[in-house]
Structures are given as C-alpha cells and as structure tokens.
Scaffold this motif. Sequence first.
Motif, PDB file in Angstrom:
ATOM      1  N   GLN A 138      24.563  78.608  80.842  1.00  0.00           N
ATOM      2  CA  GLN A 138      23.135  78.740  80.551  1.00  0.00           C
ATOM      3  C   GLN A 138      22.734  80.201  80.396  1.00  0.00           C
ATOM      4  N   MET A 139      23.328  81.073  81.212  1.00  0.00           N
ATOM      5  CA  MET A 139      23.018  82.504  81.110  1.00  0.00           C
ATOM      6  C   MET A 139      23.472  83.062  79.764  1.00  0.00           C
ATOM      7  N   LEU A 140      24.628  82.631  79.302  1.00  0.00           N
ATOM      8  CA  LEU A 140      25.100  83.058  77.989  1.00  0.00           C
ATOM      9  C   LEU A 140      24.216  82.503  76.881  1.00  0.00           C
ATOM     10  N   LEU A 141      23.763  81.290  77.048  1.00  0.00           N
ATOM     11  CA  LEU A 141      22.884  80.658  76.061  1.00  0.00           C
ATOM     12  C   LEU A 141      21.570  81.433  75.947  1.00  0.00           C
ATOM     13  N   ASP A 142      21.048  81.854  77.103  1.00  0.00           N
ATOM     14  CA  ASP A 142      19.752  82.524  77.141  1.00  0.00           C
ATOM     15  C   ASP A 142      19.835  84.043  76.997  1.00  0.00           C
ATOM     16  N   GLY A 143      21.021  84.613  77.189  1.00  0.00           N
ATOM     17  CA  GLY A 143      21.134  86.064  77.226  1.00  0.00           C
ATOM     18  C   GLY A 143      20.523  86.638  78.489  1.00  0.00           C
ATOM     19  N   ALA A 144      20.693  85.939  79.607  1.00  0.00           N
ATOM     20  CA  ALA A 144      20.122  86.352  80.896  1.00  0.00           C
ATOM     21  C   ALA A 144      21.166  87.112  81.713  1.00  0.00           C
ATOM     22  N   GLY A 145      21.035  88.418  81.773  1.00  0.00           N
ATOM     23  CA  GLY A 145      21.976  89.240  82.527  1.00  0.00           C
ATOM     24  C   GLY A 145      23.261  89.533  81.786  1.00  0.00           C
ATOM     25  N   VAL A 146      23.432  88.904  80.637  1.00  0.00           N
ATOM     26  CA  VAL A 146      24.610  89.117  79.790  1.00  0.00           C
ATOM     27  C   VAL A 146      24.161  89.100  78.336  1.00  0.00           C
ATOM     28  N   GLU A 147      25.017  89.594  77.465  1.00  0.00           N
ATOM     29  CA  GLU A 147      24.701  89.519  76.034  1.00  0.00           C
ATOM     30  C   GLU A 147      24.707  88.053  75.605  1.00  0.00           C
ATOM     31  N   ARG A 148      23.735  87.689  74.826  1.00  0.00           N
ATOM     32  CA  ARG A 148      23.638  86.298  74.389  1.00  0.00           C
ATOM     33  C   ARG A 148      24.834  85.910  73.535  1.00  0.00           C
ATOM     34  N   GLN A 167      26.026  82.116  72.335  1.00  0.00           N
ATOM     35  CA  GLN A 167      25.891  80.663  72.407  1.00  0.00           C
ATOM     36  C   GLN A 167      27.230  79.956  72.320  1.00  0.00           C
ATOM     37  N   GLU A 168      28.149  80.496  71.538  1.00  0.00           N
ATOM     38  CA  GLU A 168      29.457  79.860  71.406  1.00  0.00           C
ATOM     39  C   GLU A 168      30.197  79.875  72.746  1.00  0.00           C
ATOM     40  N   GLN A 169      30.148  80.998  73.443  1.00  0.00           N
ATOM     41  CA  GLN A 169      30.785  81.073  74.752  1.00  0.00           C
ATOM     42  C   GLN A 169      30.038  80.227  75.779  1.00  0.00           C
ATOM     43  N   GLY A 170      28.710  80.173  75.635  1.00  0.00           N
ATOM     44  CA  GLY A 170      27.931  79.320  76.529  1.00  0.00           C
ATOM     45  C   GLY A 170      28.385  77.877  76.421  1.00  0.00           C
ATOM     46  N   LEU A 171      28.558  77.400  75.183  1.00  0.00           N
ATOM     47  CA  LEU A 171      29.027  76.045  74.965  1.00  0.00           C
ATOM     48  C   LEU A 171      30.422  75.844  75.558  1.00  0.00           C
ATOM     49  N   ALA A 172      31.264  76.849  75.412  1.00  0.00           N
ATOM     50  CA  ALA A 172      32.624  76.738  75.950  1.00  0.00           C
ATOM     51  C   ALA A 172      32.609  76.543  77.464  1.00  0.00           C
ATOM     52  N   TRP A 173      31.707  77.256  78.150  1.00  0.00           N
ATOM     53  CA  TRP A 173      31.608  77.099  79.599  1.00  0.00           C
ATOM     54  C   TRP A 173      31.005  75.745  79.959  1.00  0.00           C
ATOM     55  N   PHE A 174      30.024  75.302  79.197  1.00  0.00           N
ATOM     56  CA  PHE A 174      29.464  73.962  79.446  1.00  0.00           C
ATOM     57  C   PHE A 174      30.565  72.905  79.309  1.00  0.00           C
ATOM     58  N   VAL A 181      26.068  70.203  76.837  1.00  0.00           N
ATOM     59  CA  VAL A 181      26.924  70.108  75.651  1.00  0.00           C
ATOM     60  C   VAL A 181      26.171  69.329  74.563  1.00  0.00           C
ATOM     61  N   GLY A 182      25.517  68.249  74.974  1.00  0.00           N
ATOM     62  CA  GLY A 182      24.704  67.502  74.020  1.00  0.00           C
ATOM     63  C   GLY A 182      23.597  68.331  73.415  1.00  0.00           C
ATOM     64  N   ARG A 183      22.940  69.122  74.237  1.00  0.00           N
ATOM     65  CA  ARG A 183      21.853  69.968  73.735  1.00  0.00           C
ATOM     66  C   ARG A 183      22.370  70.988  72.715  1.00  0.00           C
ATOM     67  N   CYS A 184      23.546  71.526  72.976  1.00  0.00           N
ATOM     68  CA  CYS A 184      24.107  72.496  72.037  1.00  0.00           C
ATOM     69  C   CYS A 184      24.375  71.850  70.683  1.00  0.00           C
ATOM     70  N   TYR A 185      24.937  70.641  70.701  1.00  0.00           N
ATOM     71  CA  TYR A 185      25.191  69.953  69.429  1.00  0.00           C
ATOM     72  C   TYR A 185      23.885  69.514  68.764  1.00  0.00           C
ATOM     73  N   GLU A 186      22.900  69.149  69.548  1.00  0.00           N
ATOM     74  CA  GLU A 186      21.622  68.720  68.985  1.00  0.00           C
ATOM     75  C   GLU A 186      20.914  69.865  68.280  1.00  0.00           C
ATOM     76  N   ASN A 187      21.001  71.058  68.864  1.00  0.00           N
ATOM     77  CA  ASN A 187      20.236  72.198  68.349  1.00  0.00           C
ATOM     78  C   ASN A 187      21.057  73.208  67.559  1.00  0.00           C
ATOM     79  N   GLY A 188      22.374  72.999  67.489  1.00  0.00           N
ATOM     80  CA  GLY A 188      23.197  73.954  66.755  1.00  0.00           C
ATOM     81  C   GLY A 188      23.387  75.257  67.502  1.00  0.00           C
ATOM     82  N   TRP A 189      23.465  75.171  68.814  1.00  0.00           N
ATOM     83  CA  TRP A 189      23.683  76.370  69.639  1.00  0.00           C
ATOM     84  C   TRP A 189      25.178  76.605  69.805  1.00  0.00           C
ATOM     85  N   GLY A 190      25.720  77.557  69.046  1.00  0.00           N
ATOM     86  CA  GLY A 190      27.131  77.887  69.157  1.00  0.00           C
ATOM     87  C   GLY A 190      28.053  76.926  68.443  1.00  0.00           C
TER      88      GLY A 190
END
Length: 242
Positions: free
Chosen positions: A50-60, A62-69, A84-93
């Motif tokens: 989620q932090m990678l998805l949002d860019g919270a405390g780290v560089e944003r 989304q692809e790595q965020g999905l990998a961790w999810f 994981v579903g949200r990433c596919y629904e919204n095209g995040w990463g």
Amino acid sequence: MKTYTAADVAATTPEELARLREQGPAEDYAAWIRAAAELGLIEAQTIYGQMLLDGAGVERDQEQGLAWFKRAAHADHPMAINMVGRCYENGWGVARDDTVAAYWFRLAADKGLDWGMYNYAHMLRSGRGSVTQNSAAALALYQKAAQAGHVKSIGVVGRYYEAGDVVEQDMDRAFDCYQRCAEGGDFRGMFHLGRLLLLRGRKEDAVQWLIQVPETATPAFLREANDMLQASGFPPLYEGIS
C-alpha cells in the motif's frame, strides 16, 4: 534512509512501532516495514504494498506495490487478496482487467473480508468482469458487509431501499442507512443524508452534512451530486469545486 536488520525488527516493540508510524519520519517507518516484509511478515508485506501504491515514505511504484500484494495474497492475507483485485480493476501497476479483478474480489469475499464483499458486490450489481449481473446477490453481499460495520456498504444498502430495487421501497430504512454511513465519515452517506433532509424540509440540518461532502468526495461524485440535487428541484451546490 535508516536501515533495519532482522534483529532490529525483532527488537521493536508494538509501542515503538506505533510511535514510528505516527511521528515518523515516514521514510524510516517505510524502511522498517520493508525490512519486516522481506523477512516474511505477511501483514508488513500488505502494508508495504500500500505504501508503494500511495508513495507514502517511498517513491511511488505501483508495479512493485502489486508484487508485494501478490506475495501476501498467496499467503492467504484477505486484504492483500482484495488489493490485488483493486490493482487489476484500476490498472495500478498492471493492465486493467475486470475479469481478473472479480476473481480476486470473490476470493476476498469468500474469506469474509468486508471490502472483498463490497467490491465483489459491485461486480455482481453491474455485471462487470464476466460476472453474471445479479442485483439480489449483490444486495446480499452488501448487507453482509454492512452487518460487519462496513460503512460504504451501509450506504449502498440505503440506495437499494430508497430505489425499491430488489427490496420494497422503504425511505425510513434508507434514511437510517444514510445516517449511519454519514456518521461513519463517508462522503456519499453525507450527501444522501443531506439530500433526504432537504426533501424533508430540514434545510439547516441538511446543510451541516452537505458542506462536508467536498472535503473527501471525488470530482466525479460532486458532478453526480449536482445532477441529483437539480433533479430533486434544488440548486447545485458543488459547481466549480474540484
């Protein structure tokens, strides 16, 4: 950025971690979460995604965020499955794919996650993601999530009762749902409660909720809200707000 060893992670008390999360710096908290995630802590993997998805405390990223999810999802973490579903629904990463999103949402719903029920219910209601449209089944899932205290689901149940969709129209139940949703902090609940208060002639009470809506609402919802107000014979309130 500070680095954390396995020993550092193991030695961190819950109180110390809470202070780091609340007081920061955000980069240090992200570094601790990453270290914990790399050690195999499933909750940390989900949080770091989620932090990678949002860019919270780290560089944003989304692809790595999905990998961790996905990593946490394969260990059966319900929220990671949902994300994981949200990433596919919204095209995040990843490329958008409603069919894959629906698969993950259903898994999360089957595990009893309120957000999974809510998201899969959306698919059932709209017939997206190769899911057969079934408004009654969608309502059943919204109701189950609402019973677990899921605020957004409570609001959607209110919409069913207001519209008389699947269930018999019941404006009092709709009003109650909207009130609970609004009190839970959801902007849609605030708007619909305010709208029904206007219809009941309680303008002063309505305004107290309606003025809060733009604080968290999306621009798309504000446009929709203006249309609903005009359709009910009231002037639009959110013109020029984005």
